[in-house]
Enzyme design. Structure first.
Site, PDB file in Angstrom:
ATOM      1  N   LYS A  49      10.130   3.165   6.208  1.00 44.25           N
ATOM      2  CA  LYS A  49       9.591   3.409   7.549  1.00 44.25           C
ATOM      3  C   LYS A  49      10.402   2.708   8.632  1.00 44.25           C
ATOM      4  O   LYS A  49      10.627   3.275   9.702  1.00 44.25           O
ATOM      5  CB  LYS A  49       8.132   2.933   7.592  1.00 44.25           C
ATOM      6  CG  LYS A  49       7.345   3.407   8.801  1.00 44.25           C
ATOM      7  CD  LYS A  49       5.865   3.131   8.591  1.00 44.25           C
ATOM      8  CE  LYS A  49       5.043   3.108   9.868  1.00 44.25           C
ATOM      9  NZ  LYS A  49       5.080   4.277  10.705  1.00 44.25           N
ATOM     10  N   MET A  96      -1.153  31.691 -24.108  1.00 46.64           N
ATOM     11  CA  MET A  96      -0.020  31.420 -24.989  1.00 46.64           C
ATOM     12  C   MET A  96      -0.383  30.373 -26.032  1.00 46.64           C
ATOM     13  O   MET A  96       0.002  30.480 -27.204  1.00 46.64           O
ATOM     14  CB  MET A  96       1.196  30.960 -24.168  1.00 46.64           C
ATOM     15  CG  MET A  96       2.475  30.835 -24.974  1.00 46.64           C
ATOM     16  SD  MET A  96       2.925  32.352 -25.826  1.00 46.64           S
ATOM     17  CE  MET A  96       4.054  33.094 -24.637  1.00 46.64           C
ATOM     18  N   PHE A 108       0.843  -1.202   0.000  1.00 47.53           N
ATOM     19  CA  PHE A 108       0.000   0.000   0.000  1.00 47.53           C
ATOM     20  C   PHE A 108       0.879   1.253   0.000  1.00 47.53           C
ATOM     21  O   PHE A 108       1.813   1.360   0.785  1.00 47.53           O
ATOM     22  CB  PHE A 108      -0.911  -0.002   1.229  1.00 47.53           C
ATOM     23  CG  PHE A 108      -1.747   1.235   1.328  1.00 47.53           C
ATOM     24  CD1 PHE A 108      -2.712   1.526   0.357  1.00 47.53           C
ATOM     25  CD2 PHE A 108      -1.577   2.132   2.381  1.00 47.53           C
ATOM     26  CE1 PHE A 108      -3.478   2.679   0.437  1.00 47.53           C
ATOM     27  CE2 PHE A 108      -2.340   3.288   2.460  1.00 47.53           C
ATOM     28  CZ  PHE A 108      -3.295   3.560   1.486  1.00 47.53           C
TER      29      PHE A 108
END
Lengths: 168, 561
Positions: B161, B475, B111
């Site tokens: 982590k 533009m 995940f």
């Protein structure tokens, strides 16, 4: 401008992702890789990449500069124009019907190759040399029917100064 | 001292002199955000991770320090990619920390997992995945060193982590030593001597300065050099502010929307000295006819920039400031007597181009966008930091605001990111708190990162946004008008928000001008109002940016007003 073939020897950090940085540089900028071979050197944290590439002189200059710019690249040596030893190895699985067996052995012998695997209907020939030599063997074996080939790509090292003719 | 990875990160940020982090939390960076609570860093919570990188970019340019971003894994990381690519093409020092799933899950399609190191390889100066907490401190030190040294650029560090959660003995790493990285600051003196010799022989020399001047803060050296040798100066978009835009030797910007005199001067010159420029296609037009009579000197710290796009007679690898300062020393040794007389015909020719074909637009009873910029310049006395979005707003800001110092024009020059200006203004305001910071925007690009207005309001950052609102993607519409027979395919906004109400909804102030006589009043009021302000200038819908060199044409073939 005329395209040139160049042989580059590149010392790099032996780390994950380094090869991807090099190949990504080539694909991202539209440069060509003709062959590529990578392995560890005597220093385990350094790898040598041997690469054959081609392009106009301007592109070759950019290729060398861009490679040098990669943080993991230690040194880029352009062996083109220097004295060097160049080798490639090929494994060639070729059809070997009984009437062709002697001929295949002869060709292998002439090119100082070896038969490294023998089957009922095939030989696997190992041949080492410059790419042109491997090309010549392949040409001669073609009529017998080549089933598969695996080539290593070139590896090269510079010779000591003046010990030999240019890339003999 | 045993510390958690997250704490080591904090220690290293302190050691690198970081005071501000632009970021957005998420699952993979919870430990880092927790460690942040025990520090004094100013964390600016943006509203989208793209905004974090642009803000860090704006901060870096306004403060001269390295910008820092912190985002989570997966979408947090991918959202930074546009910002990273922009910083890469503009050579802006930014360090981006991305969270990553724990090391045992990497490669598992976990995940919020994405291979951000793989994704950003081609758009970072370098990047790292830290797999062992013991390598963390050294990696961070290297990253900051790489970001700010040589040709600066973004460096990304991916932090799994479990690595930031693991503990290790912390020891401050020593000086960075990398055998594979050693940028050349000091140029080869012989190449500089050749340059001086060429200047001595040249009748029509031009200096073309770029972002390298701004990055190496070489503006004083450049000004001294140009004045001493009496050489007129043009610059790329990124180089604006590197030479005083009010100086007699100033030619204006070069290239697709450059001034007539700059494009003509480069076309006719016999010596072109490029300093800190990469001769981008927007500058050169058709390269075969770019400076066709000139010998080219190119000074750059990045060897890959040299001779990439145009052939160079004298390549000089070195830092812009060091090189210019050495060139000045060499010039000092030469008698400059007679230089003024020698240059007179050339400077006279340039003056003539300037007076016959200046930057111009036709005033009507609708507001002209160029007029808004002219008034903005007048009211701020040229002192404001101007950020821009991308497109017509960017070109008009470049043409009509005359920058005199580096770090005052902050624009996404290389990548051309719509949505850059507002977050960059926020970062610039954080980096230069006392300054007036104005984002010159279009009604198209402002909507690409408008959510950052909430960031400006939350932190009381008084950025001002001047929207040149023409109801079009101006533009692109201009190209359709000129090259696609006015077939306006998907460039007209048939619905737009009420920007005044939108500003108010965010808790900012909204102002609007619809007539030329209201422009000054709204600008004054907007700049005086405390806090963030959106000024909505309803301008002429089909106004185009001139001069214009069609893509791929030689730069002397300009479409004029």
């Amino acid at each position: 401008m005329e395209e040139q073939r160049h042989l580059l020897s590149i010392l790099v950090d032996n780390e994950p992702g380094v090869l991807s940085r090099i190949t990504g540089l080539f694909s991202g900028r539209g440069y060509n890789i003709d062959s590529l071979s990578v392995a560890e050197t005597v220093e385990p944290n350094v790898s040598r990449v041997t690469m054959v590439t081609h392009g106009s002189p301007g592109i070759i200059e950019q290729i060398k500069k861009q490679l040098n710019k990669l943080i993991n690249v230690i040194k880029v040596t352009d062996l083109t124009g220097m004295h060097y030893v160049l080798r490639e190895m090929a494994l060639i699985k070729v059809n070997a019907k009984s009437e062709h067996r002697a001929e295949i052995l002869r060709i292998t012998d002439i090119f100082r190759g070896q038969i490294v695997d023998v089957g009922i209907e095939h030989f696997t020939v190992k041949v080492t040399g410059e790419p042109e030599k491997i090309g010549a063997v392949l040409n001669l074996l073609k009529p017998m029917g080549i089933r598969e080939i695996a080539r290593t790509g070139c590896v090269a090292l510079p010779r000591e100064n003046g010990t030999s003719n240019k890339n003999a | 001292m045993k510390l958690k990875g997250a704490q080591i990160l904090m220690k290293m940020l302190q050691a690198e002199g970081v005071d501000t982090i632009f970021g957005y939390p998420g699952g993979a960076v919870l430990d880092i955000y927790d460690a942040l609570m025990d520090t004094d860093f100013r964390h600016i919570l943006v509203r989208h991770e793209q905004g974090a990188v642009h803000a860090a970019d704006g901060y870096a340019r306004a403060s001269g320090k390295v910008g820092v971003c912190l985002v989570t894994s997966g979408p947090g990381a991918t959202n930074t990619v546009t910002g990273i690519a922009s910083a890469y093409l503009d050579s802006i020092p930014v360090v981006i920390f991305t969270g990553q799933v724990p090391t045992h899950l990497i490669g598992n399609d976990a995940f919020q997992e994405v291979d951000i190191v793989g994704i950003t390889r081609p758009c970072t100066k370098h990047n790292y995945l830290v797999k062992d907490v013991r390598n963390l401190a050294k990696t961070i030190k290297e990253a900051f060193h790489l970001a700010r040294s040589g040709r600066p650029g973004p460096v990304l560090i991916d932090l799994p982590k479990d690595v930031v959660n693991a503990t290790a003995t912390f020891k401050a790493p020593g000086e960075v030593r990398m055998r594979t990285y050693n940028p050349t600051y000091k140029p080869n003196i012989r190449q500089l001597q050749k340059t001086i010799d060429l200047i001595g022989k040249a009748k029509k020399p031009v200096i073309f300065s770029g972002g390298g001047i701004v990055l190496s803060k070489a503006h004083e050296e450049l000004t001294r050099f140009a004045r001493k040798a009496q050489i007129p100066v043009t610059s790329s978009l990124m180089g604006l502010g590197g030479f005083p835009g009010t100086d007699d030797l100033w030619l204006g910007m070069l290239g697709m929307h450059g001034t007539f005199r700059a494009n003509m001067a480069v076309t006719e010159c016999d010596l072109l000295i490029g300093i800190g420029v990469r001769f981008d296609d927007r500058v050169t037009g058709k390269t075969d006819e770019f400076a066709p009579n000139a010998k080219v000197v190119q000074i750059d710290i990045d060897p890959t920039s040299i001779q990439k796009n145009v052939p160079v007679s004298v390549p000089v690898v070195g830092d812009c400031r060091t090189s210019l300062s050495m060139l000045n020393d060499l010039l000092e040794k030469i008698d400059q007597e007679g230089t003024d007389e020698k240059r007179e015909p050339w400077l006279k020719q340039i003056h003539e181009w300037k007076s016959t074909t200046p930057l111009a637009y036709k005033q009507t009873d609708t507001i002209k966008p160029q007029y808004v910029i002219e008034m903005l310049y007048e009211i701020t006395g040229g002192e404001a930091i101007i950020t821009t979005e991308v497109g017509q707003n960017q070109m008009w800001a470049a043409q009509y605001y005359h920058f005199t110092e580096p770090g005052h024009f902050i624009t996404s020059g290389g990548l051309g990111v719509m949505g850059f200006g507002l977050p960059a203004a926020i970062g610039a305001q954080v980096g230069a708190p006392g300054k007036i910071v104005v984002d010159v925007a279009g009604d198209g690009s402002i909507q690409m990162n408008i959510q950052e207005l909430a960031t400006a309001v939350q932190y009381g950052l008084p950025v001002k946004v001047a929207i040149l609102n023409n109801g079009f993607l101006g533009m692109v519409r201009q190209w359709q008008e000129l090259f696609y027979q006015r077939r306006y395919s998907s460039t007209r906004f048939e619905h737009a928000p009420d920007f005044v109400k939108l500003a108010e909804a965010y808790g900012a102030t909204g102002l609007r001008a619809t007539k030329p006589e209201e422009v000054k009043k709204v600008l004054k009021k907007g700049l005086e109002t405390k806090g963030p302000v959106i000024m909505d200038f309803v301008v002429a819908q089909e106004e185009s940016v001139y001069p214009m060199v069609p893509a791929g044409a030689p730069i002397k073939k300009m479409l004029l007003v």
